[in-house]
Structures are given as structure tokens and as C-alpha cells.
Design an enzyme around this catalytic site. Structure first.
Site, PDB file in Angstrom:
ATOM      1  CG  ASP A   1       6.783  -0.078   4.671  1.00  0.00           C
ATOM      2  OD1 ASP A   1       6.075   0.604   3.914  1.00  0.00           O
ATOM      3  OD2 ASP A   1       8.013  -0.201   4.523  1.00  0.00           O
TER       4      ASP A   1
ATOM      5  NE  ARG B   1       0.845   7.918   8.722  1.00  0.00           N
ATOM      6  CZ  ARG B   1       1.502   8.574   9.662  1.00  0.00           C
ATOM      7  NH1 ARG B   1       0.933   8.799  10.832  1.00  0.00           N
ATOM      8  NH2 ARG B   1       2.722   9.030   9.450  1.00  0.00           N
TER       9      ARG B   1
ATOM     10  NE  ARG C   1       3.336   1.170  -0.680  1.00  0.00           N
ATOM     11  CZ  ARG C   1       3.934   2.356  -0.601  1.00  0.00           C
ATOM     12  NH1 ARG C   1       3.225   3.449  -0.551  1.00  0.00           N
ATOM     13  NH2 ARG C   1       5.230   2.437  -0.566  1.00  0.00           N
TER      14      ARG C   1
ATOM     15  CE1 TYR D   1      13.448   2.642   0.346  1.00  0.00           C
ATOM     16  CE2 TYR D   1      13.293   0.419  -0.554  1.00  0.00           C
ATOM     17  CZ  TYR D   1      12.922   1.753  -0.578  1.00  0.00           C
ATOM     18  OH  TYR D   1      12.031   2.192  -1.523  1.00  0.00           O
TER      19      TYR D   1
ATOM     20  NE  ARG E   1       0.621   8.611   1.668  1.00  0.00           N
ATOM     21  CZ  ARG E   1       1.905   8.760   1.365  1.00  0.00           C
ATOM     22  NH1 ARG E   1       2.623   9.660   1.966  1.00  0.00           N
ATOM     23  NH2 ARG E   1       2.462   8.017   0.434  1.00  0.00           N
TER      24      ARG E   1
HETATM   25  O1  CP3 Z   1      -0.488  -2.583  -0.269  1.00  0.00           O
HETATM   26  C1  CP3 Z   1      -0.990  -2.320   0.850  1.00  0.00           C
HETATM   27  O2  CP3 Z   1      -2.077  -1.742   0.974  1.00  0.00           O
HETATM   28  C2  CP3 Z   1      -0.254  -2.798   2.096  1.00  0.00           C
HETATM   29  C3  CP3 Z   1       0.672  -1.891   2.675  1.00  0.00           C
HETATM   30  C4  CP3 Z   1       2.038  -1.571   2.093  1.00  0.00           C
HETATM   31  C5  CP3 Z   1       2.707  -0.368   2.446  1.00  0.00           C
HETATM   32  N1  CP3 Z   1       3.961  -0.425   1.911  1.00  0.00           N
HETATM   33  C6  CP3 Z   1       2.129   0.705   3.252  1.00  0.00           C
HETATM   34  C7  CP3 Z   1       2.745   2.055   3.243  1.00  0.00           C
HETATM   35  C8  CP3 Z   1       2.901  -2.313   1.273  1.00  0.00           C
HETATM   36  C9  CP3 Z   1       2.685  -3.644   0.570  1.00  0.00           C
HETATM   37  C10 CP3 Z   1       4.127  -1.577   1.186  1.00  0.00           C
HETATM   38  C11 CP3 Z   1       5.307  -2.061   0.447  1.00  0.00           C
HETATM   39  C12 CP3 Z   1       6.491  -1.174   0.323  1.00  0.00           C
HETATM   40  N2  CP3 Z   1       6.981  -0.279   1.231  1.00  0.00           N
HETATM   41  C13 CP3 Z   1       7.380  -1.197  -0.778  1.00  0.00           C
HETATM   42  C14 CP3 Z   1       7.284  -2.110  -1.975  1.00  0.00           C
HETATM   43  C15 CP3 Z   1       6.318  -1.618  -2.987  1.00  0.00           C
HETATM   44  C16 CP3 Z   1       6.735  -0.341  -3.671  1.00  0.00           C
HETATM   45  O3  CP3 Z   1       6.012   0.651  -3.490  1.00  0.00           O
HETATM   46  O4  CP3 Z   1       7.750  -0.350  -4.386  1.00  0.00           O
HETATM   47  C17 CP3 Z   1       8.391  -0.247  -0.525  1.00  0.00           C
HETATM   48  C18 CP3 Z   1       9.564   0.086  -1.426  1.00  0.00           C
HETATM   49  C19 CP3 Z   1       8.129   0.330   0.757  1.00  0.00           C
HETATM   50  C20 CP3 Z   1       8.953   1.341   1.487  1.00  0.00           C
HETATM   51  C21 CP3 Z   1       8.203   2.579   1.749  1.00  0.00           C
HETATM   52  N3  CP3 Z   1       7.165   2.683   2.650  1.00  0.00           N
HETATM   53  C22 CP3 Z   1       8.415   3.861   1.194  1.00  0.00           C
HETATM   54  C23 CP3 Z   1       9.467   4.189   0.144  1.00  0.00           C
HETATM   55  C24 CP3 Z   1       7.492   4.728   1.775  1.00  0.00           C
HETATM   56  C25 CP3 Z   1       7.412   6.222   1.588  1.00  0.00           C
HETATM   57  C26 CP3 Z   1       6.743   6.602   0.336  1.00  0.00           C
HETATM   58  C27 CP3 Z   1       5.303   6.875   0.591  1.00  0.00           C
HETATM   59  O5  CP3 Z   1       4.460   6.376  -0.169  1.00  0.00           O
HETATM   60  O6  CP3 Z   1       5.026   7.632   1.537  1.00  0.00           O
HETATM   61  C28 CP3 Z   1       6.680   3.959   2.663  1.00  0.00           C
HETATM   62  C29 CP3 Z   1       5.552   4.448   3.486  1.00  0.00           C
HETATM   63  C30 CP3 Z   1       4.242   3.732   3.349  1.00  0.00           C
HETATM   64  N4  CP3 Z   1       4.090   2.372   3.295  1.00  0.00           N
HETATM   65  C31 CP3 Z   1       2.971   4.349   3.352  1.00  0.00           C
HETATM   66  C32 CP3 Z   1       2.015   3.300   3.275  1.00  0.00           C
HETATM   67  C33 CP3 Z   1       0.518   3.441   3.283  1.00  0.00           C
HETATM   68  C34 CP3 Z   1       2.688   5.846   3.457  1.00  0.00           C
HETATM   69  C35 CP3 Z   1       3.040   6.379   4.808  1.00  0.00           C
HETATM   70  C36 CP3 Z   1       1.905   7.073   5.556  1.00  0.00           C
HETATM   71  O7  CP3 Z   1       0.720   6.737   5.380  1.00  0.00           O
HETATM   72  O8  CP3 Z   1       2.222   7.953   6.354  1.00  0.00           O
END
Ligand code: CP3
Length: 349
Positions: free
Chosen positions: A79, A42, A29, A155, A33
Site C-alpha cells: 500500500d 485477508r 488494485r 494522507y 476484495r
Molecule cells: O494494485 C494492487 O493490486 C496492489 C495493491 C495496492 C493496494 N493499494 C492494496 C489495498 C495498491 C497499488 C494500492 C495503492 C493505494 N493505496 C492508493 C493509490 C491508488 C488509489 O486507489 O488511488 C491509495 C490512495 C491507497 C490508500 C488506501 N489503501 C486507501 C484509501 C484504502 C482504503 C480504501 C479501500 O479500498 O479499502 C486502502 C486499503 C487497501 N489497499 C486495500 C487493498 C487491497 C483494501 C483493504 C483490505 O483488503 O482490507
């Protein structure tokens, strides 16, 4: 053991089982943010998925952390839930709450998922990759990724994140044939998805199994190891030479069998796994990646220095990629990330 220094491509060298000093570093990640420039981009789109589906903006945010920190890898900005979205499931990201999906609870809902349509939404990700790789130096590979079938299925069944994945486990226990159809579908679509990412320019792949830790031993075999092995076999058959990192978060003692049985080239370790155990039981089998506590990166200070030193002392004498034990947190100070990269690269002076 082969020691490579300096390395042409530190990350790919480690994935080829070499020891690289200093070890390569990237952070799960790493685009997100905690970066003001990410928040700015964003702010231009209403929904998080719109960002994932916009190749120009997604490429931009993929590159942002590389400009600041010179990580050893980029990871395509997308994602894991783009796969259910591509299959026609309703997926939204609710501000301050996380993902919300229309739950898939029975055979009828599984049958209504549209495998044929999936390629269309995913094409945006391939275009993001094509854009990013033209900007990267040869020493910095792009990592493509997908969620593991089990984690994505949790999910899809739960309709969002959950604390114990009980609904998904309940469906797996009470209607195994239905759950298996869902898993098989996810293996199939995810294998194509990974292959297309390689075709577009990804040079390594990571499979995120964020909820691997909620399965008991037999469930872990059936719903984590078996589908991951199938995914890896498909990648190895169609894109031989593309290394795969598996990240079975929370797998605990199951991680050793995961490393032996799935065919992954490297294993991501989470925060809970002891360094000595990682070295003896996992690094003896495959290169390892991990496992700094993301909260410690928020805290910084002397405790961060101590732990980075301990991780390097335990693992950097073998094939090792420095990373967190889970994704970077939004309230991580940017200068702590810069400090971390400095500690890993240049030492503690
Ligand atoms: O790593 C990177 O920089 C690449 C981008 C990436 C995102 N999600 C961007 C994201 C990657 C590799 C993921 C993987 C992901 N997504 C996982 C596996 C890794 C982990 O964290 O366990 C999972 C379970 C998800 C599902 C997911 N996406 C959730 C549960 C959430 C909400 C929680 C949160 O952090 O807000 C997201 C949203 C998400 N995915 C964001 C980002 C940058 C934040 C949303 C935003 O910016 O508005």
C-alpha cells in the site's frame, strides 16, 4: 511506428514506445476484495497492514489475479501508506472506513519522522517481490510502486482520506517551508524504496498520485510535477532502463505538462479524460494507460462492450496499456473481469 506482434513482453514493449496488438492489460488494485481467494487470505490476518508486511501472504495475493486472468503484469501487493508507517507515523486501516493516521501538522511532527528507521519496515516488500518474481513467466513483469509525495503527504497531514485535501493544501500555503521538508523527505525515502524494489526484481514502476487533481496550476508545478521529476531522476540515475508510469489522477489539462516535464515513460489516464484528447495530446508524447470506468466494470453488459471497443478504437493504434481509470471496486463481479480480458485480447466475438 514499430509494431510488435506477438510480443516477448507486451508491457515492457509498450513502455519502450512500441505499439503492441492486442495491447497489454492489467488492472489497478487487481489483487483485492473482489476475489474470494483474496478475502480468504485477508481473513487470516487481523489488520490489512499485517498482510502487507507478511511476504509469504503478500506474494500469494499478488499472484492470485494472475492465475485467474493471465494479466500482462503483476503489481506487488502493498500500500502507498506503508511509507508513512515505515517513517514511524501511526497508521491503521479501519474496517469500513479506510486509513487513519496520526496527523502530521507542524514542523515538529515532520522533524520527528524517522528517515533512518524506514528501511526496516519496507524490507518486507522487497522480500515479497523476490518471492513473486520466481513464480512469474518472463513475459509478465512485476510492477513496483509508491505513492507520489503529494498524495502520501495529503494522507499524512489530513490523518486519512479526505474529499478535497484542504488541510494539506492549507499547510502547503501557510507553512510552505514545513510542507516542503515533508515533500523532500518523501522524495528521498520513496526514491530509495523504488530503487530497492527494482533490485528485488521489479521491472517497471508506477507512481500513484491519486489526489493530483486537487492542486491549482502553481501548486501542481511545485507539489506534483517537481517532486515526481526528482523521483524519476533518481530512478533513472540509479536504475537506468527501468520504465516509470506516472498516474496523476484528476490532473485534467495539467496532464500534458506532467507528461512533458516529469520524465515519466508513460502516463496513466483517469476516467474523466476524453479519448480523443488523450490520443492527440498525451499519446503523442508518451505511451498511455487507462482509462475504463471501474463502475462500468461492475455494471458489465453491452455498455461495457461498447466502451472497451471505443477505448481500443481510440488508443490501441499507438503505444497503449489497457487499464481502469482508477482501482477496481470490491463489488466487481469476477466474470466481468474475465470478460474484459477476453474483449481486449480476443475481440468481440
Ligand atoms: O494494485 C494492487 O493490486 C496492489 C495493491 C495496492 C493496494 N493499494 C492494496 C489495498 C495498491 C497499488 C494500492 C495503492 C493505494 N493505496 C492508493 C493509490 C491508488 C488509489 O486507489 O488511488 C491509495 C490512495 C491507497 C490508500 C488506501 N489503501 C486507501 C484509501 C484504502 C482504503 C480504501 C479501500 O479500498 O479499502 C486502502 C486499503 C487497501 N489497499 C486495500 C487493498 C487491497 C483494501 C483493504 C483490505 O483488503 O482490507
Amino acid at each position: 511506428m514499430l509494431r510488435v506482434q506477438p510480443s516477448e513482453n507486451p508491457l515492457l514493449s509498450v513502455l519502450a514506445r512500441k505499439t503492441v496488438s492486442p495491447p497489454p492489460i492489467w488492472l489497478m488494485r487487481q489483487a483485492g476484495r473482489y476475489l474470494p481467494e483474496y478475502r480468504e487470505v485477508r481473513g487470516k490476518v487481523a489488520n490489512f497492514l499485517d498482510l502487507c508486511l507478511n511476504p509469504k501472504l503478500a506474494a500469494e495475493v499478488t499472484l492470485q489475479p494472475l492465475r485467474r486472468f493471465q494479466f500482462d503484469a503483476a503489481i506487488v501487493f502493498s500500500d502507498i501508506l506503508i511509507v508513512p508507517y515505515a517513517l514511524g507515523q501511526k497508521v491503521e486501516f479501519v474496517e469500513g472506513e479506510g486509513p487513519r493516521l496520526e496527523p502530521v501538522k507542524d514542523g515538529k511532527a515532520v522533524a520527528s519522522l524517522d528517515r533512518k528507521a524506514a528501511g526496516k519496515a519496507l524490507a518486507a516488500v522487497y522480500e515479497t517481490i523476490e518471492r513473486v518474481v520466481t513464480e512469474l513467466p518472463k513475459t509478465v513483469p512485476l510492477i513496483g510502486f509508491c505513492g507520489a509525495p503529494w498524495t502520501v503527504a495529503t494522507y499524512m497531514v489530513e490523518g486519512g482520506g479526505s474529499k478535497d485535501q484542504a488541510e494539506a493544501r492549507l499547510l502547503a500555503y501557510s507553512a510552505p517551508a514545513t510542507f516542503e521538508r515533508l515533500i523532500d523527505l518523501l522524495v528521498d525515502v520513496s526514491a530509495d524504496y523504488l530503487m530497492q524494489q527494482v533490485k528485488a526484481g521489479a521491472r517497471a514502476l508506477q507512481i500513484f498520485d491519486s489526489w493530483a487533481g486537487s492542486l491549482p496550476e502553481d501548486g501542481f508545478d511545485r507539489w506534483c510535477i517537481a517532486p515526481t521529476r526528482q523521483l524519476v531522476e533518481r530512478v533513472k540515475a540509479e536504475a537506468p532502463g527501468t520504465p516509470v508510469i506516472g498516474f496523476p489522477r484528476g490532473a485534467g489539462l495539467h496532464a500534458e505538462r506532467y507528461a512533458r516535464e516529469t520524465g515519466v515513460d508513460a502516463i496513466g489516464c483517469d476516467t474523466s479524460q476524453p479519448l480523443g484528447w488523450i490520443k492527440d495530446r498525451l499519446q503523442a508524447l508518451v505511451p498511455v494507460q487507462g482509462n475504463l470506468d471501474p463502475v462500468l466494470l461492475v455494471a458489465g453488459g453491452a455498455a461495457l462492450n461498447r466502451r472497451v471497443r471505443a477505448i481500443l478504437a481510440a488508443l490501441a493504434s499507438g503505444p497503449f496499456i489497457f487499464n481502469l481509470g482508477h482501482g477496481i471496486l470490491p463489488d466487481t463481479p469476477v466474470d466481468h473481469v474475465a470478460r474484459l480480458v477476453h474483449l481486449v485480447r480476443a475481440g468481440f466475438a
